[in-house]
Design an enzyme around this catalytic site. Structure first.
Site, PDB file in Angstrom:
ATOM      1  N   ASP A   5      -2.196 -34.740   8.770  1.00 60.60           N
ATOM      2  CA  ASP A   5      -3.258 -35.601   8.253  1.00 60.60           C
ATOM      3  C   ASP A   5      -2.643 -36.726   7.431  1.00 60.60           C
ATOM      4  O   ASP A   5      -1.535 -36.594   6.890  1.00 60.60           O
ATOM      5  CB  ASP A   5      -4.203 -34.801   7.344  1.00 60.60           C
ATOM      6  CG  ASP A   5      -5.084 -33.837   8.120  1.00 60.60           C
ATOM      7  OD1 ASP A   5      -5.291 -34.060   9.319  1.00 60.60           O
ATOM      8  OD2 ASP A   5      -5.565 -32.862   7.512  1.00 60.60           O
ATOM      9  N   TYR A  42       0.821  -1.206   0.000  1.00 61.72           N
ATOM     10  CA  TYR A  42       0.000   0.000   0.000  1.00 61.72           C
ATOM     11  C   TYR A  42       0.861   1.264   0.000  1.00 61.72           C
ATOM     12  O   TYR A  42       0.493   2.286  -0.592  1.00 61.72           O
ATOM     13  CB  TYR A  42      -0.931   0.015   1.218  1.00 61.72           C
ATOM     14  CG  TYR A  42      -2.154  -0.848   1.028  1.00 61.72           C
ATOM     15  CD1 TYR A  42      -3.058  -0.591  -0.001  1.00 61.72           C
ATOM     16  CD2 TYR A  42      -2.416  -1.923   1.874  1.00 61.72           C
ATOM     17  CE1 TYR A  42      -4.185  -1.385  -0.185  1.00 61.72           C
ATOM     18  CE2 TYR A  42      -3.541  -2.722   1.702  1.00 61.72           C
ATOM     19  CZ  TYR A  42      -4.419  -2.445   0.668  1.00 61.72           C
ATOM     20  OH  TYR A  42      -5.530  -3.233   0.475  1.00 61.72           O
TER      21      TYR A  42
END
Length: 359
Positions: A241, A95
């Protein structure tokens, strides 16, 4: 690398370009190529590395003029904040630098997706880390354990932060370890898994440091793992996982990633071992009713893992081929089918006692 050394590298880049302009040459910046063709696996260090291929970015080139300008804007911005000894986020930098160029309709940057790769270009061309350029990302990752650190003058005890744990910052290089009392480091992919183990005080009972990555680990988390492993000689066990994406997270912690191959020395920890979840665990612990059907994308990624030289072990090949054969996967939460404390009271204690780790 000190702040002064990083600033000197940025100044040298600017002086090189200025000298080329004064000599009437087309100013350029040499940047290592980050494509797959220039990424190698170093068998000796067991880390991914960037190769020697480079490309030049020229100012007098229609296709490269804008990215050349963007590179110098980011370099100048970094030089200024380093000189002031302040840090800012990569979002704030975007920005700060975004604006319309005078007498034109052209913006310096349209989206942050333009400025983020420029930062990596600077990292690779200068041989520094983003954090050394005083650019930081959002916090991601949490840690608990019998550790006391000093962070910007504040003393923080990781064992006394209630239910939340300590939020790992983007830059961990300046953190000083005042006390580290642990036998190993346990890294868990899921926030839910971290919360379960933290509430059960697993880290206290088994004298370990517990880190939750919240999915793919951020750079600060990976660097913290590396520092604890190397500086305090701690074994590291990773739990994800039971699927190709979880296993990829493990490989990133272990050997680095292709997108950050230039920083593998600082971010990769080759000594880590995998503690679960595996496809074999599904049958072993009676989790068949808690599995999920693997998608085509899951299976495609699994096939890619079979080609990774850093996972070229018979144990890993067996688990990956089992997934491809059964076309199933399971999340860490599947262990909760055996009871909410099954993870902390049965699964992990058994794995640790029997030393059931994958390399």
């Amino acid at each position: 690398m000190s702040r002064e050394e990083v600033e000197k590298k940025l100044i040298s880049l600017g002086e090189k370009i200025l000298n080329e302009i004064e000599a009437g040459k087309n100013p350029s910046i040499e940047i290592p190529i980050r494509s797959l063709s220039n990424i190698i696996f170093d068998e000796k260090t067991r880390l991914l590395k960037l190769g020697d291929k480079t490309a030049k970015r020229y100012f007098f080139n229609v296709a490269q003029a804008k990215s050349f300008m963007q590179t110098l804007l980011v370099a100048s911005f970094c030089r200024n904040i380093i000189r002031e000894n302040i840090h800012t986020s990569i979002r704030d930098m975007y920005y700060n630098l975004k604006r319309t160029l005078p007498n034109s309709n052209e913006n310096t940057f349209e989206e942050q997706t333009e400025s983020d790769p420029i930062i990596v270009d600077l990292e690779t061309s200068l041989g520094v880390l983003r954090e050394q350029l005083h650019l930081i990302a959002d916090r991601k990752g949490v840690v608990a354990g019998n550790v006391v650190i000093e962070d910007r003058g504040d003393e923080i005890d990781w064992s006394k932060l209630g239910s939340g744990g300590w939020s790992i910052p983007s830059a961990v290089e300046d953190i000083k370890f005042k006390k580290v009392k642990a036998d190993f480091l346990l890294v868990i992919e899921k926030n839910a898994g971290f919360e379960r183990l933290h509430e059960d005080k697993f880290w206290k009972k088994y004298n370990c440091i517990l880190i939750g990555t919240g999915g793919q680990p951020a750079r600060g988390t990976r660097r913290l793992i590396k520092r604890l492993a190397v500086e305090h000689n701690l074994p590291v066990y990773v739990m994800t996982d039971s699927d190709s994406y979880g296993w990829y997270i493990y490989s990133v912690i272990k050997s680095g990633s292709m997108t950050l191959a230039h920083a593998s020395d600082e971010l990769g920890t080759p000594s880590v071992k995998f503690i679960g979840l595996t496809i074999s665990d599904i049958e072993k612990y009676g989790l068949e009713k808690s599995t999920i059907k693997a998608t085509e994308q899951d299976l495609k990624r699994a096939k890619e893992l079979l080609q990774y030289p850093w996972l070229d072990h018979k144990e890993w090949k067996r688990e990956i081929k089992l997934m491809l054969q059964k076309k199933i996967k399971a999340e860490i939460e599947a262990l909760s089918a055996r009871g909410l404390r099954f993870l902390s009271e049965v699964y992990l204690p058994e794995k640790l006692e029997k030393k059931e780790f994958l390399p």
